[in-house]
Design an enzyme around this catalytic site. Structure first.
Site, PDB file in Angstrom:
ATOM      1  NE  ARG A 158      -4.479  -2.039   1.687  1.00 17.77           N
ATOM      2  CZ  ARG A 158      -4.460  -3.141   2.392  1.00 17.77           C
ATOM      3  NH1 ARG A 158      -2.706  -3.446   2.761  1.00 17.77           N
ATOM      4  NH2 ARG A 158      -4.810  -4.142   2.606  1.00 17.77           N
ATOM      5  CE  LYS A 206       0.948  13.430 -15.606  1.00 16.88           C
ATOM      6  NZ  LYS A 206       0.711  14.632 -16.797  1.00 16.88           N
ATOM      7  CD  GLU A 258      10.064  16.159 -22.784  1.00 14.99           C
ATOM      8  OE1 GLU A 258       9.296  16.897 -22.692  1.00 14.99           O
ATOM      9  OE2 GLU A 258      10.136  15.202 -23.482  1.00 14.99           O
ATOM     10  CE  LYS A 265       7.122  17.019 -14.374  1.00 15.88           C
ATOM     11  NZ  LYS A 265       7.244  15.556 -15.269  1.00 15.88           N
ATOM     12  CD  GLU A 292      -1.300  17.534 -17.090  1.00 17.00           C
ATOM     13  OE1 GLU A 292      -0.139  16.495 -16.771  1.00 17.00           O
ATOM     14  OE2 GLU A 292      -1.457  17.057 -18.113  1.00 17.00           O
ATOM     15  NE  ARG A 315       2.479  17.280 -13.664  1.00 18.28           N
ATOM     16  CZ  ARG A 315       2.867  15.996 -12.628  1.00 18.28           C
ATOM     17  NH1 ARG A 315       2.466  16.346 -11.655  1.00 18.28           N
ATOM     18  NH2 ARG A 315       3.586  15.291 -12.918  1.00 18.28           N
ATOM     19  CG  ASN A 334       0.882  17.894 -21.351  1.00 25.55           C
ATOM     20  OD1 ASN A 334       1.738  17.135 -21.470  1.00 25.55           O
ATOM     21  ND2 ASN A 334      -0.171  17.693 -21.430  1.00 25.55           N
ATOM     22  CG  HIS A 384       4.321  16.537 -24.859  1.00 29.47           C
ATOM     23  ND1 HIS A 384       5.608  17.218 -24.756  1.00 29.47           N
ATOM     24  CD2 HIS A 384       5.362  15.316 -24.266  1.00 29.47           C
ATOM     25  CE1 HIS A 384       6.699  16.748 -24.085  1.00 29.47           C
ATOM     26  NE2 HIS A 384       5.795  16.026 -23.616  1.00 29.47           N
ATOM     27  CG  HIS A 423       1.981  12.278 -27.437  1.00 31.71           C
ATOM     28  ND1 HIS A 423       1.466  12.967 -26.823  1.00 31.71           N
ATOM     29  CD2 HIS A 423       3.239  11.381 -26.875  1.00 31.71           C
ATOM     30  CE1 HIS A 423       2.062  12.493 -24.876  1.00 31.71           C
ATOM     31  NE2 HIS A 423       3.662  12.163 -25.463  1.00 31.71           N
ATOM     32  CG  HIS A 469       9.038  11.297 -25.364  1.00 32.24           C
ATOM     33  ND1 HIS A 469       7.889  11.328 -25.707  1.00 32.24           N
ATOM     34  CD2 HIS A 469       9.030  12.178 -24.682  1.00 32.24           C
ATOM     35  CE1 HIS A 469       6.900  12.256 -25.216  1.00 32.24           C
ATOM     36  NE2 HIS A 469       8.149  12.379 -24.213  1.00 32.24           N
TER      37      HIS A 469
END
Ligand code: NAD
Ligand code: ZN
Length: 382
Positions: free
Chosen positions: A131, A153, A195, A241, A251, A255, A259, A262, A266, A280
């Site tokens: 947990r 994340k 980035e 960040k 987000e 936030r 992106n 992105h 993507h 990426h």
């Protein structure tokens, strides 16, 4: 604004202000030598389990183990195969079982020693095991040092798409040892640099101007460059960040600015089959150029900022035209359907992060897909 060197000593610390989940990002050359000392200080008596991949293990596992032993922190390790495929249900089960085999208890700590793949997988295993176990992120790629290790994340991929299974699980410490990047292939470093530049482009024009002048020192790094340019760039990116994450941990708003580049990116990654034909960060570089050029076409950009951005990214060796990437010989309809599958689409309308200038990104809702398609068609023909 943020152009003065942040770094005045051997180690720069960037706090992530998240109340009871607050933690530090420590940045510096050779910092991995402190991992044991720092864990012993944060969690006296804790054992550590290192999760890493084969490539990183061959280069840096011994150093990390020695640093733990020197501080009397008992440790074990789990080595997974390198690559995006490792972010799977199967490897998650494997890592969880191995952590239990190693008798990792509630008060112990998981160390994610690797790039974003290891960070996401080990972070998620830590989030769900018993947990919730504490995780220390020791990022070993530039992308991981400025992006994936910060912000909590974590997750794995599903057959339905990337990063669809996961949890928010903040680390208790991030140790970004810039010397670890000396073994990173140049192409991976460049991809991570996209980035880094992103933070200047989305909210810190002064940082982007500094990067235009200093990028070579960031790439060289270490004493050979005679400067702390690499550490400075990583610290400013992490500070960018950290401040966004502190204001919008989950987000629900701001936030999303992270992106930038992105949504287009993507689609390009997917068109290239999420393969090493387009990393990426390379897709993000292309996506950032698209976001600037598309903003320009919508009349949002008064000056030639789009040209300036493309010029800088091309100067460091990143792709900025679709024709730079053979795997992107595709058509506008394919790209549009890939954009449509992206999770940033809400009820048929397209959401994009667009810009009003370098350092001024914003969330644009209700973008007309027909305009995007027309833009991509032109981009493909150039
Ligand atoms: N959690 C987040 O907020 C977040 C943000 C961005 C990206 N990500 C995820 O990060 C992943 C990409 O991360 P990445 O670019 O670090 O990829 P990666 O972890 O696959 O690392 C890239 C390659 O470099 C190798 N490598 C790592 N460190 C090395 C070193 N010091 N020396 C030599 N080789 C080294 C790895 O073995 C791998 O082959 C993706 O899965 C992406 O979804 C997560
Ligand atoms: Zn990214």
């Amino acid at each position: 604004m943020m152009t003065a060197p942040l770094r005045t000593s051997e180690i720069t610390t960037v706090p992530v202000a998240l109340g009871t989940r607050a933690y530090d990002i420590a940045i510096g050359r050779g910092l991995v030598a402190e991992v044991g000392k720092r864990i012993a200080a944060l969690k006296p008596g804790a054992s550590a389990a290192i999760v890493t991949d084969e490539t990183v293990a061959a280069r840096h596992l011994k150093t990390a183990e020695a640093a733990l032993a020197a501080a009397n922190v008992r440790s074990s390790f789990i080595v997974v195969p390198p690559g995006e495929k490792t972010k799977s249900w199967q490897m998650l089960e494997h890592v969880c079982d191995r952590l239990l085999d190693a008798r990792i208890e509630r008060n112990d700590v998981v160390i994610a020693l690797g790039g974003g793949v290891v960070g996401d997988l080990a972070g998620f295993a830590a989030a769900i095991l018993r947990r919730g176990l504490d995780v220390v992120q020791v990022p070993t790629t530039l992308l991981a040092q400025v992006d994936s290790s910060v912000g909590g994340k974590t997750g794995i991929n599903s057959r339905h798409g990337k990063n669809l299974v996961g949890a928010f699980h903040q680390p208790v410490l991030v140790l970004a040892d810039t010397a670890l990047l000396d073994t990173l292939p140049a192409r991976e470093f460049r991809a991570g640099y996209a980035e880094v530049a992103k933070y200047g482009l989305l909210g810190d024009a002064g940082f982007f101007t500094w990067l235009e002048a200093s990028w070579q020192d960031v790439f060289t790094g270490g004493s050979s460059s005679g400067s702390f340019a690499r550490e400075h760039a990583i610290a400013i990116a992490c500070r960018g960040k950290a401040s966004i994450v502190a204001r919008d941990e989950r987000e629900t708003g701001e936030r999303a600015l992270l992106n930038l580049g992105h949504t287009f990116g993507h689609a390009f990654e997917a068109a290239a089959g999420f393969s090493d034909k387009l990393l990426h960060g390379e897709a993000v570089a292309l996506g950032i150029v698209c976001a600037f050029e598309f903003s320009s076409r919508l009349g949002l950009l008064p000056t030639n900022d789009a040209g300036r951005v493309a010029h800088h990214l091309a100067a460091v060796g990143l792709p900025t035209r679709l024709s730079d990437v053979p795997a992107l010989r595709t058509d506008a309809d394919t790209l549009m359907s890939l954009i449509g599958q992206d999770k940033k689409v809400q009820r048929g309308k397209l959401n994009f992060i667009l810009v009003r200038g370098i350092g001024h990104a914003f969330v644009a809702r209700d973008i007309d897909p027909a305009q995007v398609r027309e833009f991509l068609q032109e981009k493909l023909s150039r």
